[in-house]
Design an enzyme around this catalytic site. Structure first.
Site, PDB file in Angstrom:
ATOM      1  N   ASP A  94      29.350 -59.871 -21.434  1.00  0.00           N
ATOM      2  CA  ASP A  94      30.170 -58.666 -21.612  1.00  0.00           C
ATOM      3  C   ASP A  94      31.525 -59.096 -22.159  1.00  0.00           C
ATOM      4  O   ASP A  94      31.651 -60.128 -22.839  1.00  0.00           O
ATOM      5  CB  ASP A  94      30.246 -57.889 -20.283  1.00  0.00           C
ATOM      6  N   ASP A  95      32.536 -58.339 -21.878  1.00  0.00           N
ATOM      7  CA  ASP A  95      33.881 -58.571 -22.407  1.00  0.00           C
ATOM      8  C   ASP A  95      34.385 -59.985 -22.059  1.00  0.00           C
ATOM      9  O   ASP A  95      33.923 -60.587 -21.083  1.00  0.00           O
ATOM     10  CB  ASP A  95      34.811 -57.513 -21.783  1.00  0.00           C
ATOM     11  N   LYS A 171      26.180 -54.926 -27.126  1.00  0.00           N
ATOM     12  CA  LYS A 171      26.783 -53.797 -26.396  1.00  0.00           C
ATOM     13  C   LYS A 171      28.101 -53.495 -27.091  1.00  0.00           C
ATOM     14  O   LYS A 171      28.919 -54.399 -27.310  1.00  0.00           O
ATOM     15  CB  LYS A 171      27.022 -54.182 -24.936  1.00  0.00           C
ATOM     16  N   ASP A 173      31.498 -51.286 -27.170  1.00  0.00           N
ATOM     17  CA  ASP A 173      32.405 -50.502 -26.322  1.00  0.00           C
ATOM     18  C   ASP A 173      33.327 -49.628 -27.166  1.00  0.00           C
ATOM     19  O   ASP A 173      33.260 -49.641 -28.398  1.00  0.00           O
ATOM     20  CB  ASP A 173      33.189 -51.487 -25.432  1.00  0.00           C
ATOM     21  N   GLY A 209      29.662 -41.569 -22.820  1.00  0.00           N
ATOM     22  CA  GLY A 209      29.205 -40.177 -22.818  1.00  0.00           C
ATOM     23  C   GLY A 209      30.238 -39.197 -23.321  1.00  0.00           C
ATOM     24  O   GLY A 209      30.063 -37.982 -23.194  1.00  0.00           O
ATOM     25  N   ASP A 229      32.237 -45.872 -16.032  1.00  0.00           N
ATOM     26  CA  ASP A 229      31.734 -47.077 -15.365  1.00  0.00           C
ATOM     27  C   ASP A 229      31.228 -46.795 -13.948  1.00  0.00           C
ATOM     28  O   ASP A 229      31.892 -46.100 -13.171  1.00  0.00           O
ATOM     29  CB  ASP A 229      32.847 -48.131 -15.268  1.00  0.00           C
TER      30      ASP A 229
HETATM   31  C1  GAL Z   1      34.138 -50.724 -20.188  1.00  0.00           C
HETATM   32  C2  GAL Z   1      32.633 -50.669 -20.094  1.00  0.00           C
HETATM   33  C3  GAL Z   1      32.194 -51.666 -19.052  1.00  0.00           C
HETATM   34  C4  GAL Z   1      32.658 -53.054 -19.455  1.00  0.00           C
HETATM   35  C5  GAL Z   1      34.156 -53.061 -19.664  1.00  0.00           C
HETATM   36  C6  GAL Z   1      34.655 -54.388 -20.227  1.00  0.00           C
HETATM   37  O1  GAL Z   1      34.583 -49.842 -21.153  1.00  0.00           O
HETATM   38  O2  GAL Z   1      32.231 -49.371 -19.761  1.00  0.00           O
HETATM   39  O3  GAL Z   1      30.781 -51.623 -18.887  1.00  0.00           O
HETATM   40  O4  GAL Z   1      31.996 -53.421 -20.629  1.00  0.00           O
HETATM   41  O5  GAL Z   1      34.561 -52.022 -20.560  1.00  0.00           O
HETATM   42  O6  GAL Z   1      36.020 -54.388 -20.454  1.00  0.00           O
END
Ligand code: GAL
Length: 413
Positions: A94-95, A171, A173, A209, A229
């Site tokens: 992820d991030d 993924k 964002d 969403g 989230d």
């Molecule tokens: C949010 C996302 C999370 C995660 C996070 C990382 O916007 O909904 O699942 O990816 O950023 O910063």
């Protein structure tokens, strides 16, 4: 008028694709006349996500505290525990995997302090174990952590980089400066870039969403978040299940609603609450992305997420999202059809005391007088010859999950 040779070629290739569902890039394309290049027609021809994606993602447990050792150990654990064998294939970063700035050519750069061997080495490692590697980027100028750049304006370049690294999943964002452009403008750009990248990559949209992505994302992505989230608590999980439910009719093979990743095993809910979380996510054809530390997963957590009978509901070939079909106060029935005329049912007690919950055949789409074998997917037991209804005493914040298999005429005689 006789079809042109390029049309015949296209139809031939389409036939190969639809008969085998292969994800091989060249086999699912159509030759662009004169150019010699092979092109897919839309991203959705990537042949990916015919059932909801399964795997692991770093965010829910580790947030920005990730590095290549963790990812490799997680890949090892996915295999050694047997989780990969029951379908958890994607290992998704992820991030926070990248440096704050691009290099002088404008390329994304893996963070030297935490990913010194680079992302390609990680992808190679995942592939050597029969797994796939997922990565994360953002449709704005920076990711949500603000520790690395987003892909806005760099879509083609970043998609090519990911393809070069051997990445299998993106993924995407929705944070920071988005240039005043709506997701409906920014997400298709990355979809197109992935299409042109030369490598099939699962495309997971994450715009929370905001602009009802179920209504436009099925043609550009393999899944789309329907909510903000998830948090590791009952109220968040139940609220998100409900929010996601309203979009049920839009889900289909290749294109799924995503109510966010699993919290099972992270410690904020009871075992029974996690069982509800996992059962409802499975029934709703949600992505099953484990969000805990699988290296130290306890047996209770393992038995929840590795329940093959529940996973089979999620991965059922019919690909119809189950939904809430009845609600009496806090007592709910969720159900959905499965292949071979079977039906999956969850009896869900969201109230504060134990109660009896009944699903009548009329609630769950079975004809009156249908006789079924009723399989309890958590008790692993079968009751044969059940008629008219299923009923059970369900504890507070707990659920039961069943599949119902109608008898054929031969069974009955
Ligand atoms: C949010 C996302 C999370 C995660 C996070 C990382 O916007 O909904 O699942 O990816 O950023 O910063």
């Amino acid at each position: 008028m006789a079809p042109s040779s390029s049309t015949l070629c296209f139809l031939f290739l389409l036939g190969i694709f639809s008969s085998t569902f292969t994800s091989s890039f060249t086999e699912i394309g159509a030759r662009v006349e004169g150019s010699g290049r092979i092109r897919r027609r839309t991203l959705m021809d990537n042949g990916l996500g015919l059932t909801p994606q399964m795997g692991w993602n770093s965010w829910n447990h580790f947030h920005c505290d990730i590095n290549e050792t963790l990812i490799k150990e997680t890949a090892d654990a996915m295999v050694s525990t047997g989780l990969s064998a029951v379908g958890y294939i994607y290992i998704n970063l992820d991030d926070c995997w990248g440096e704050l700035n691009r290099d002088s050519q404008g390329n994304l750069v893996p963070k030297a302090s935490s990913f010194p061997s680079g992302i390609k080495a990680l992808a190679d490692y995942a592939h050597s174990k029969g797994l796939k590697l997922g990565i994360y980027s953002d449709a704005g100028t920076q990711t949500c952590s603000k520790t690395m750049p987003g892909s806005l304006g760099h879509e083609e370049q970043d998609a090519k980089t990911f393809a070069l690294w051997g990445v299998d999943y993106l993924k995407y964002d929705n944070c920071e400066d988005t240039g005043g452009l709506s997701p409906k403008e920014r997400y298709p750009k990355m979809s197109e870039a992935l299409l042109n990248s030369g490598r099939p990559m699962f495309f997971s949209l994450c715009e929370w969403g905001q602009e009802d992505p179920a209504t436009w994302a099925p043609s550009i992505g393999n899944s789309w978040r329907t909510t903000g989230d998830i948090e590791d608590n009952w109220d968040s999980m139940t609220g998100i299940a409900d929010q996601n439910d309203q979009w049920a009719s839009y889900a289909k093979p290749g294109a799924w609603n995503d109510p966010d990743m699993l919290e099972v095993g992270n410690g904020g809910m009871t075992t029974e609450e996690y069982r509800c979380h996992f059962s409802i996510w499975a029934l709703a054809k949600a992505p099953l992305l484990i969000g805990c530390d699988v290296r130290s997963m306890d047996n209770v957590t393992f038995e929840l997420v590795a329940n093959k009978e529940v996973i089979d509901v999620n991965q059922d070939k019919l690909g119809v999202q189950g939904k809430k079909v009845k609600k009496e106060g806090d007592l709910e029935v969720w159900a959905g059809p499965l292949a071979n005329n079977m039906v999956a049912v969850v009896l869900w007690n969201r109230g504060s005391s134990s109660a009896n919950i009944t699903a009548y055949w009329s609630d769950i789409g079975l004809k009156p007088s249908t006789v079924v074998d009723c399989r309890d997917l958590w008790a692993h037991s079968t009751e044969t010859g059940v008629e008219d209804e299923i009923s059970a005493e369900v504890d507070s914040h707990a659920c039961k999950m069943y599949t119902l298999k109608p008898h054929t005429n031969r069974d009955r005689s």
